[in-house]
Design a protein around this motif. Structure first.
Motif, PDB file in Angstrom:
ATOM      1  N   LEU A   1       0.862  -1.223  -0.192  1.00  0.00           N
ATOM      2  CA  LEU A   1      -0.069  -0.031  -0.078  1.00  0.00           C
ATOM      3  C   LEU A   1       0.833   1.274   0.071  1.00  0.00           C
ATOM      4  N   LYS A   2       1.830   1.275   0.697  1.00  0.00           N
ATOM      5  CA  LYS A   2       2.765   2.204   1.088  1.00  0.00           C
ATOM      6  C   LYS A   2       3.440   2.776  -0.355  1.00  0.00           C
ATOM      7  N   GLU A   3       3.948   1.615  -1.166  1.00  0.00           N
ATOM      8  CA  GLU A   3       4.574   1.874  -2.289  1.00  0.00           C
ATOM      9  C   GLU A   3       3.806   1.836  -3.471  1.00  0.00           C
ATOM     10  N   SER A   4       2.552   1.568  -3.509  1.00  0.00           N
ATOM     11  CA  SER A   4       2.026   1.743  -4.708  1.00  0.00           C
ATOM     12  C   SER A   4       0.747   2.826  -4.854  1.00  0.00           C
ATOM     13  N   TYR A   5       0.574   2.953  -3.645  1.00  0.00           N
ATOM     14  CA  TYR A   5      -0.732   4.231  -2.997  1.00  0.00           C
ATOM     15  C   TYR A   5      -1.860   3.954  -3.952  1.00  0.00           C
ATOM     16  N   PRO A   6      -2.718   2.909  -4.092  1.00  0.00           N
ATOM     17  CA  PRO A   6      -4.029   2.949  -4.935  1.00  0.00           C
ATOM     18  C   PRO A   6      -4.627   4.056  -4.845  1.00  0.00           C
ATOM     19  N   TYR A   7      -5.434   4.247  -5.917  1.00  0.00           N
ATOM     20  CA  TYR A   7      -6.564   5.450  -6.025  1.00  0.00           C
ATOM     21  C   TYR A   7      -7.555   5.150  -4.861  1.00  0.00           C
ATOM     22  N   PHE A   8      -8.041   3.921  -4.886  1.00  0.00           N
ATOM     23  CA  PHE A   8      -9.162   3.681  -3.915  1.00  0.00           C
ATOM     24  C   PHE A   8      -9.036   1.980  -3.977  1.00  0.00           C
ATOM     25  N   MET A   9      -9.857   1.554  -3.102  1.00  0.00           N
ATOM     26  CA  MET A   9      -9.958   0.181  -2.883  1.00  0.00           C
ATOM     27  C   MET A   9     -11.482  -0.187  -2.955  1.00  0.00           C
ATOM     28  N   ILE A  10     -11.813  -1.312  -3.676  1.00  0.00           N
ATOM     29  CA  ILE A  10     -13.255  -1.473  -3.795  1.00  0.00           C
ATOM     30  C   ILE A  10     -13.415  -2.856  -2.810  1.00  0.00           C
ATOM     31  N   ILE A  11     -14.151  -2.641  -1.944  1.00  0.00           N
ATOM     32  CA  ILE A  11     -14.334  -3.647  -1.112  1.00  0.00           C
ATOM     33  C   ILE A  11     -15.940  -3.728  -0.444  1.00  0.00           C
ATOM     34  N   SER A  12     -16.360  -5.022  -0.222  1.00  0.00           N
ATOM     35  CA  SER A  12     -17.885  -5.273   0.204  1.00  0.00           C
ATOM     36  C   SER A  12     -18.022  -4.892   1.569  1.00  0.00           C
ATOM     37  N   ASP A  13     -19.305  -4.358   1.914  1.00  0.00           N
ATOM     38  CA  ASP A  13     -19.552  -4.145   3.222  1.00  0.00           C
ATOM     39  C   ASP A  13     -20.444  -5.249   3.930  1.00  0.00           C
ATOM     40  N   ILE A  14     -20.835  -6.451   3.095  1.00  0.00           N
ATOM     41  CA  ILE A  14     -21.407  -7.506   3.682  1.00  0.00           C
ATOM     42  C   ILE A  14     -20.743  -8.804   3.413  1.00  0.00           C
ATOM     43  N   GLY A  15     -20.817  -9.773   4.195  1.00  0.00           N
ATOM     44  CA  GLY A  15     -20.241 -11.093   4.060  1.00  0.00           C
ATOM     45  C   GLY A  15     -21.228 -12.160   4.083  1.00  0.00           C
ATOM     46  N   LEU A  16     -20.860 -13.370   3.982  1.00  0.00           N
ATOM     47  CA  LEU A  16     -21.670 -14.379   4.182  1.00  0.00           C
ATOM     48  C   LEU A  16     -22.124 -14.774   5.588  1.00  0.00           C
ATOM     49  N   THR A  17     -21.053 -14.259   6.536  1.00  0.00           N
ATOM     50  CA  THR A  17     -21.286 -14.739   7.842  1.00  0.00           C
ATOM     51  C   THR A  17     -21.055 -13.392   8.784  1.00  0.00           C
ATOM     52  N   SER A  18     -21.413 -13.361   9.942  1.00  0.00           N
ATOM     53  CA  SER A  18     -21.057 -12.278  10.856  1.00  0.00           C
ATOM     54  C   SER A  18     -19.659 -12.012  11.159  1.00  0.00           C
ATOM     55  N   LEU A  19     -18.875 -13.166  11.111  1.00  0.00           N
ATOM     56  CA  LEU A  19     -17.463 -13.059  11.195  1.00  0.00           C
ATOM     57  C   LEU A  19     -16.929 -12.587  10.060  1.00  0.00           C
ATOM     58  N   GLN A  20     -17.469 -12.809   8.875  1.00  0.00           N
ATOM     59  CA  GLN A  20     -16.871 -12.241   7.585  1.00  0.00           C
ATOM     60  C   GLN A  20     -17.196 -10.717   7.596  1.00  0.00           C
ATOM     61  N   GLU A  21     -18.191 -10.523   7.965  1.00  0.00           N
ATOM     62  CA  GLU A  21     -18.517  -9.212   7.809  1.00  0.00           C
ATOM     63  C   GLU A  21     -17.935  -7.973   8.805  1.00  0.00           C
ATOM     64  N   CYS A  22     -17.485  -8.498   9.729  1.00  0.00           N
ATOM     65  CA  CYS A  22     -16.870  -7.921  10.765  1.00  0.00           C
ATOM     66  C   CYS A  22     -15.342  -7.605  10.274  1.00  0.00           C
ATOM     67  N   TYR A  23     -14.821  -8.892   9.508  1.00  0.00           N
ATOM     68  CA  TYR A  23     -13.702  -8.609   9.110  1.00  0.00           C
ATOM     69  C   TYR A  23     -13.550  -7.480   7.928  1.00  0.00           C
TER      70      TYR A  23
ATOM     71  N   ASN B   1      -8.524   5.642  -0.040  1.00  0.00           N
ATOM     72  CA  ASN B   1     -10.015   5.859   0.069  1.00  0.00           C
ATOM     73  C   ASN B   1     -10.495   4.254  -0.375  1.00  0.00           C
ATOM     74  N   VAL B   2     -12.101   4.288   0.163  1.00  0.00           N
ATOM     75  CA  VAL B   2     -12.624   3.125  -0.173  1.00  0.00           C
ATOM     76  C   VAL B   2     -13.945   3.279  -0.935  1.00  0.00           C
ATOM     77  N   VAL B   3     -14.197   2.494  -1.859  1.00  0.00           N
ATOM     78  CA  VAL B   3     -15.573   2.164  -2.616  1.00  0.00           C
ATOM     79  C   VAL B   3     -16.228   1.047  -2.502  1.00  0.00           C
ATOM     80  N   LEU B   4     -17.766   1.065  -1.928  1.00  0.00           N
ATOM     81  CA  LEU B   4     -18.307  -0.211  -1.675  1.00  0.00           C
ATOM     82  C   LEU B   4     -18.633  -0.768  -2.892  1.00  0.00           C
ATOM     83  N   THR B   5     -18.903  -2.237  -3.011  1.00  0.00           N
ATOM     84  CA  THR B   5     -19.536  -2.926  -4.024  1.00  0.00           C
ATOM     85  C   THR B   5     -20.826  -2.590  -3.990  1.00  0.00           C
TER      86      THR B   5
END
Length: 1541
Positions: free
Chosen positions: A129-151, A165-169
């Protein structure tokens, strides 16, 4: 180990702190090689597997998603974390898909994959992350389980804490040109949160955070077994060991290798059966024979995959039945086996394995078909042949399974079924079958008749006649025709916003008669009479000479007085003294006086330099004094050559020798009398003349400016390229002008205005500005610049914006915004005024590629008949734009040859009023020229702010530090990366240091370089040539194999990153870098304003912005903080521009626009750009990124088509109107040189027309009717404008709008709030992320989430959507013929082909196909999931079902979604409009409704104007001025406007 509830609490706290505000924006603002983002692979998996899908369609949708990004110019990588895999062992379906997806993207596409990182907290990931510094990351805010959602929530917050920065799926959407998503900006608070490790209140959360890696260890320990049945468990390690052994056996059986489908099939079946036989002891499970039957059918299904093309598979009937529980458990075990098989095969590098068809390993629907056949149909009724090839293939696969399953007997290949156990639960089948237990009727609706209602219109025939000829037309007695709604014919007779009558005739009579009375009267710009002109010129010349002599004498006297004071000040305070000398020279007009002052300045500067050298050692000398000596020499040689005498030249030569430039001194004069070389050596600069000039005098180097005045211009000597602009205007030509900010391109605009003012009193120039702020500034310049005596009622300048209109139609220079000019051009009764337009100036024309309103710029460019100037500093494909515009002008050249002033369609009303004077004829030109000027007048140098110890420092940032070897090798050095002379010297020195044996080392030495050698005055052009040579040489090093040296060269110029905002303004003041503009976020501005720092943003009132701009220009404010409101052309010259925080909006386009404010021509010698709190990787990308190309927009909408039909039907000059409408329809930039798009747009036009006819907006003759006015007035709010009309037609507003008492005209506050609720559900809709509903603050003024519409209104919306879906479905069915079917049978990104030869000798395959299945207009991949043509009439299916090569998606349909869902979660609407109406607090919207202040104000302003437009339109439509609905909207308009003001 901690419990899961702790993690849940932690995640909620994280979300409360970080999840908001999410903004729905266009993501792909500017993507080129140097910019990229990261997609979390597991989030992508969740996005497309949360909904049940077949295997191959899943890969198709993933590839469509990725290809959409790729085709729009995005650069991205995908990351799959190793540890996350542990979360899927309880769901083998996801586990198998995940593994196959990783391998497919890795082996079959060019996408860069990262699978080496353990998790989001691993040190390796932090380094990445430090070397490449992406423009943003696309990440989901929901998971299959509560554990994955917390992660995932932790992943989001951790990413934000790393300045990413973060963009939601959730909520990702796409259209033809853009991708939209919910974006969260990283902020300083995110980073502060993770620094508070010792905070007591966060001790538990920090402890959890530090222990997150143990989650995965815990998962690895717990996921060791797979549960098949209640008491039947399987150790995953046993499966893995069995897979390893079986793969070794298969490699021995198939030493020549195989393909992935065959290998995966036999290995999965073998391992599954062997493991199953070893642990089978449960009565509820399948028997071993039944399991073998299922495996035989699986082998047979793979044979079908191998031998049937996708075209045949798409025809297979759809089985709705589900697998029984026993079968599901066995299949789950097989998916575990399949996972280990794929993992093991991935490691077998010594075995030849074709991985091409990884996306087609299985087909669950096909397997159900086969199972259904053998369970229900096989036997007494049917015994169908497989076909010779397929039978042989099937036997080969099953025999391999038998050989691999040593010590086990699973039976022969035939019969396929040896048991009678039912594998499928019997349910209704979707399509017709042959068994009595299957429902014989189809559940899908019939495809509606797509016959068209005939429309008789010349415009329709001219544009789409060829398409219509191939489509069915309904007869006049068809029920669809006879039942058409009959409405009153409409004509546009009132102004959209003011409500005033559009009675042009009154204005024409008034102005044209008065013009005749005043015709021939002298104006202030140019006299009409030219008698006695020669005598007047002689007298004027004599007066001029006398005044000049008098002024020169006065200036000489002034210098005599000031010279002593200036000399004394230079000695005492050198910088102040020099500034005082410069100020005198700026105000002085006499060359002889200026020459005297320069010579005196040279003498005193040399004296000060000598004194300085006597008191300082060589290392501590201030070379700024020597710079002033050399600068005076430059000025005297360049500007006053004709005044120099021999003694003066000798003096200059002595000065050069004192500085150590003996070679230059001798070249200037050979008669140097100074003989004491030893004494003179004390005063040298210790460097060569060329190096000294480049390193220390770069900003003072002379530009190659022309010295010959242009008679067309006063007080300014234009450059050659600027003279070309003047020539263009003189020749009435059009031009696309691309030149850097501050280069002087705007001057052509004012020359154009002056030309039109001089020509006549009737001609009009229209200046189109992208923002209201720029409109006001340009208007102020016009008032100051031009004066002219005009007939009564006419003025020089006028303004037309949505909320302000002054002298718009009685001016000669109209300054407006694009939307308002479009209103005038499309108005059927404004043609006489439009014909007066002589030139249109488009400022910042790159807005043609913007997000909002870009299509309006396109409409204007194709509708105007006069010449134009299109100005911009940031267009990367100007040649393409110019070519398109030239094609438009060729169209108009042809069209105007057929349009006459007195054509049959022209109105004669104006001619009956009065005999008006004819407008002055001008020479017509249809040429469009491209003028490119790539050089800024002033150099821009970049700086990075850093904190070193306790000292706040500013370091120079060399442009080469932004480059990489790969970038130079693949793309070269970007053309717009320029070096200042100082940076060129730095680059040469580094190159010489890195490669001491460099072949061109001596040749490119500054003292030996051809353009510098023995040259006293090195010019800016010389320095640029030198910089270009260094660029070429740096690129050539790679060709010569010196990649490592290039890498060392560019990395040596990079900086460390350690940023903090402290005493920054004071530091800039010390460096003499003020005035400066700081670009930062709105919420920071007011705090700084309290400390005396000006601020500027879009939500400020006009007068407030004007005050700030004026005070800054006058120098009373030295620092202004601003948002992007100052990026577009506002004249606020400054020395420095500071970028203070990263944002998705800080892209290459906005960077160039904003940085262009620094170093304005005529104000500063050099501009400075500072980066504060912006990571170095982002700085590198900004510097080397190119600006985005202009590609055009989807140009049509139903509202626009209605406006064009209104123009064509009601125009005073119908021939002109038809030509305008056809130009809009035929010349979209999107379809330029794209025939397929051209045909698609014609079909879209036809079906939009059908909707308008069916809904009563047009009659069959193409004339506007009914509510056309209301719809067209609200055209920018489609589709809500049509829904609003449906409410009116059904009388819903009349039921609602009841006054407080009979006979009263006042309505209660409840009625007003209900009206706002209804309007807020339709207009200005802003969705919030689905997760927002969980985290609304309980103590806030706002309701935040908008309530639903009343039930009756909901029903009307659904009815509207149903009509649109039907119409749009018919459009998709028709336009399907334009698809590229060859590409439709390929996976979009990997290009894997599924069009092999059809199999015609298999009776079983033919039996399972449904020949009545309508699938001609949907994607064959979607057909595998049961999609058919009828599904195109359901908007939810369109994006996944439609043929992708058509280029149309559901965003092109004017659907009004009352409820929007993301993965079964409803996305709420923001209630900002209603909340403000209730509490009237703008600040509450920023704290409660997650809007920044600028956005909130603009949204409310638009909402207020919307209410006003509705009110005016209703008053125009209704004959009764006391109608309750009319009165209610009038009251609401006044009330809402009052609250906002």
């Amino acid at each position: 180990m901690f419990s899961h509830p702790h993690i849940s609490i932690f995640c909620k706290i994280m979300l409360l702190l970080f999840v908001f505000p999410f903004r729905h924006i266009s993501l792909l603002k500017d993507f080129v090689e140097s910019e990229f983002f990261v997609i979390d692979g597991d989030s992508l998996l969740l996005k497309y597997l949360c909904k049940k899908r077949e295997y191959l369609p899943f890969f198709y949708l993933v590839e469509c998603f990725l290809l959409d990004f790729t085709q729009k110019g995005a650069k991205y990588v995908i990351v799959f974390f190793k540890d996350v895999e542990q979360m899927y062992f309880s769901n083998p379906h996801f586990l198998f898909h995940r593994t196959a997806l990783i391998q497919h993207l890795k082996y079959n596409t060019d996408i860069i994959m990262h699978t080496e990182f353990s998790n989001c907290l691993s040190p390796e990931w932090q380094i990445f992350l430090k070397e490449s510094y992406p423009y943003f990351m696309i990440i989901s805010d929901i998971g299959l389980t509560s554990l994955q959602e917390c992660y995932l929530h932790i992943f989001i917050t951790h990413t934000l804490s790393k300045k990413i920065n973060v963009v939601l799926t959730s909520g990702l959407e796409s259209d033809a040109l853009r991708v939209y998503g919910y974006y969260a900006q990283n902020m300083h608070t995110h980073r502060l949160f993770f620094q508070k490790v010792n905070c007591r209140t966060l001790s538990l959360q920090i402890l959890i955070w530090k222990n997150i890696p143990f989650i995965f260890k815990h998962l690895r320990k717990s996921q060791t077994t797979a549960n098949l049945y209640k008491h039947l468990k399987l150790r995953l390690k046993d499966i893995q060991e069995e897979v390893c052994q079986t793969v070794l056996l298969l490699k021995h059986l198939w030493p020549e290798g195989s393909d992935i489908r065959r290998a995966c099939c036999v290995l999965t079946c073998t391992v599954g059966l062997k493991m199953y036989s070893d642990m089978l002891e449960n009565s509820e499970a399948l028997t071993l024979e039944e399991a073998a039957d299922l495996c035989r059918m699986q082998c047979l299904s793979v044979v079908f995959l191998l031998h049937l093309p996708l075209s045949q598979r798409a025809q297979f009937r759809i089985i709705n039945s589900c697998w029984t529980k026993q079968v599901v458990s066995f299949i789950n075990m097989q998916q575990h086996c399949g996972y280990f098989v794929l993992k093991q095969l991935n490691d077998e590098s010594d075995w030849k394995l074709d991985l091409t068809y990884l996306p087609d390993l299985r087909d669950n629907s096909l397997l159900k078909n086969i199972s259904h056949y053998y369970e229900i149909e096989y036997g007494s009724e049917l015994n169908l042949e497989l076909g010779k090839e397929m039978k042989s293939e099937y036997q080969y696969l099953w025999n391999t399974v038998a050989k691999l399953a040593t010590n086990c007997e699973f039976g022969d290949a035939f019969p396929v079924r040896t048991t009678s156990q039912l594998f499928l639960e019997q349910k209704e089948m979707l399509f017709k079958g042959t068994n009595n237990c299957i429902q014989m009727t189809e559940s899908k609706e019939e495809i509606p008749n797509i016959g068209l209602i005939p429309v008789k219109s010349d415009l329709v025939e001219d544009y789409a006649g060829a398409i219509l000829a191939d489509l069915p037309i309904l007869s006049s007695n068809d029920p669809a025709v006879t039942s058409l709604i009959k409405q009153r014919e409409f004509d546009e007779l009132r102004h959209w916003h003011s409500g005033k009558p559009l009675n042009l005739l009154i204005w024409l009579v008034k102005t044209l008669v008065l013009s005749r009375l005043y015709f021939g009267r002298k104006t202030a710009v140019i006299p009409d009479s030219f008698s006695h002109i020669i005598k007047a010129e002689i007298i004027a010349e004599e007066n001029k000479k006398r005044l000049k002599a008098k002024e020169e004498k006065k200036e000489q006297e002034q210098w005599n007085v000031l010279s002593v004071l200036i000399e004394q000040e230079i000695k005492e305070n050198f910088p102040c003294g020099i500034n005082r000398l410069e100020n005198f020279l700026k105000t002085c007009q006499s060359n002889s006086v200026k020459f005297t002052a320069e010579m005196a300045g040279l003498s005193i500067c040399l004296e000060v330099w000598k004194e300085h050298c006597r008191n300082q050692d060589k290392k501590s000398r201030d070379l700024r004094i020597a710079v002033q000596v050399m600068r005076r020499v430059h000025i005297l040689l360049e500007k006053y050559q004709e005044l120099l005498k021999k003694s003066h030249v000798q003096k200059l030569a002595r000065c050069l020798k004192y500085l150590g430039f003996e070679n230059l001194a001798h070249s200037l004069s050979n008669q140097i009398t100074e003989n004491d070389n030893e004494k003179m050596a004390k005063y040298t600069t210790e460097m060569g003349a060329a190096r000294f000039q480049l390193e220390h005098m770069g900003n003072y180097l002379f530009r190659d400016e022309r010295k010959d005045p242009d008679p067309r211009v006063d007080n300014f000597i234009p450059d050659t390229w600027q003279r070309e602009l003047l020539d263009i205007v003189d020749n009435n030509e059009s031009a696309v002008i691309v030149a850097p900010t501050s280069s002087g391109k705007t001057y052509a605009s004012y020359y154009c205005m002056e030309k039109i003012l001089k020509e006549s009193n009737e001609g009009v120039v229209v200046y189109v500005s992208p923002t209201k702020a720029l409109v006001n500034q340009v208007m102020g310049t016009i008032y100051n610049r031009f004066t002219k005596t005009l007939p009564h009622g006419l003025v020089v300048g006028g303004i037309f914006t949505r909320d302000y209109r002054h002298d718009a139609l009685n001016c000669q220079i109209l300054v407006t915004v694009p939307q308002c000019l479009e209103i005038l051009l499309l108005s059927p009764h404004r043609q006489e005024w439009v014909k007066r337009i002589r030139y249109v100036i488009f400022d910042e024309v790159h807005c043609l590629g913007g997000e909002i309103g870009a299509e309006v710029w396109e409409h204007l460019l194709v509708m105007i008949r006069c010449p134009f100037l299109a100005l911009s500093a940031t267009i990367s494909n100007p040649e393409h734009l110019t070519e398109w515009l030239q094609s438009v002008k060729r169209y108009w050249q042809l069209a105007e040859s057929t349009i006459t002033e007195d054509s049959p369609g022209s109105s004669t009303a104006a001619r009956k009023c009065t005999r008006k004077p004819k407008l002055q004829k001008t020479k017509k030109s249809y040429r469009v020229r491209l003028v490119l000027h790539g050089e800024r007048y002033n150099d821009l140098e970049k700086y990075v702010c850093s904190l070193k110890g306790s000292d706040f420092t500013i370091d120079h940032y060399h442009p080469c530090a932004a480059l990489t070897v790969n970038h130079i090798e693949n793309y070269g050095i970007p053309s717009d990366i320029t070096f200042s002379p100082r940076e060129s010297i730095q680059l040469y020195d580094m190159m010489a240091k890195v490669w001491q044996m460099w072949p061109r080392l001596q040749e490119l030495d500054p003292e030996e370089f051809t353009y510098f050698k023995n040259k006293i005055v090195i010019t800016k052009t010389d320095a640029r040539i030198y910089a270009q040579e260094l660029k070429k040489e740096l690129t050539n090093w790679i060709v010569l194999g010196q990649r490592e040296k290039v890498t060392k060269n560019v990395t040596s110029m990079s900086l460390s990153e350690q940023l903090k905002f402290a005493k920054f303004v004071e530091k800039l003041q010390e460096m003499d870098k003020l005035p400066a503009i700081f670009f930062m976020k709105v919420f920071q501005l007011r705090t700084l304003a309290q400390r005396g720092i000006g601020y500027h943003h879009a939500s400020m009132a006009y007068k407030e912005r004007q005050v700030v701009e004026m005070l800054f220009r006058m120098g009373y404010i030295q620092v202004v903080t601003a948002t992007g409101s100052l990026a577009l052309g506002i004249n606020m010259p400054c020395k420095s521009v500071v970028f203070t925080e990263d944002s998705v909006f800080l892209d290459a386009l906005n960077y160039r626009q904003m940085s262009g404010r620094a170093g304005r021509r005529g104000h500063d010698m050099i501009g400075s750009v500072f980066f504060y709190d912006i990571p170095l990787p982002k700085i590198e990308k900004l510097i080397k990124s190119d600006v985005p190309q202009l590609k055009g927009q989807f140009p049509l909408s139903i509202s626009l088509i209605l406006r064009l039909m209104l123009l064509a039907a009601k125009a005073d000059d119908k021939a002109d109107a038809r030509a305008k409408a056809l130009s809009v329809l035929k010349h979209s930039l999107m379809s330029f040189k794209q025939q397929k798009n051209t045909e698609m747009l014609k079909v879209y036009f036809i079906f939009s027309l059908q909707f308008l006819v069916k809904e009563g907006y047009l009659c069959q003759e193409g004339k506007p009717m009914g509510f056309t006015g209301l719809v067209t007035h609200l055209h920018y709010h489609e589709p809500s404008n049509f829904v609003l009309v449906s409410f009116l037609v059904k009388g819903l507003f009349h039921k609602l709008c009841q006054p407080i008492a009979n006979g009263s005209t006042v309505f209660s506050e409840d009625v007003m709030e209900q009206l706002v609720l209804i309007l807020a559900n339709l207009f200005g809709r802003r969705y919030l992320p689905a997760c927002a509903t969980k985290f609304r603050s309980t103590s806030c003024q706002s309701k935040v989430f908008l309530d639903d519409l009343p039930e009756e209104f909901v029903a009307a919306v659904h009815e509207h959507n149903t009509k649109i879906e039907k119409n749009f479905g018919c459009f998709l069915l028709t336009v399907a013929k334009l698809a590229d079917m060859e590409q439709e049978y390929q996976l979009p990104l990997s290009r894997i082909d599924f069009t092999h030869k059809e199999c015609g000798n298999s009776e079983l395959a033919s039996h399972m196909m449904n020949i009545t299945k309508n699938i001609t207009s949907v994607s064959p991949f979607a057909c595998l999931s049961g999609i058919v043509d009828q599904d195109l009439f359901d908007a939810e299916n369109v994006n996944e079902a439609a043929l992708r090569t058509i280029g149309v998606n559901v965003r092109n349909a004017p659907l009004c979604y009352l409820e929007k869902y993301d993965n079964q979660r409803r996305m709420p609407l923001n209630a900002y409009a209603l909340d403000f109406f209730k509490h009237g607090s703008l600040s509450a919207l920023t704290t409660d409704n997650w809007l920044n202040e600028g956005d909130a104000y603009n949204l409310l302003k638009d909402f207020s104007l919307l209410i006003k437009a509705i009110s005016i339109s209703l008053g125009e439509l209704c004959n009764n001025p006391n109608d309750n609905v009319v009165l209610a909207f009038q009251q609401l308009s006044k009330s809402y406007t009052a609250k906002l003001e």
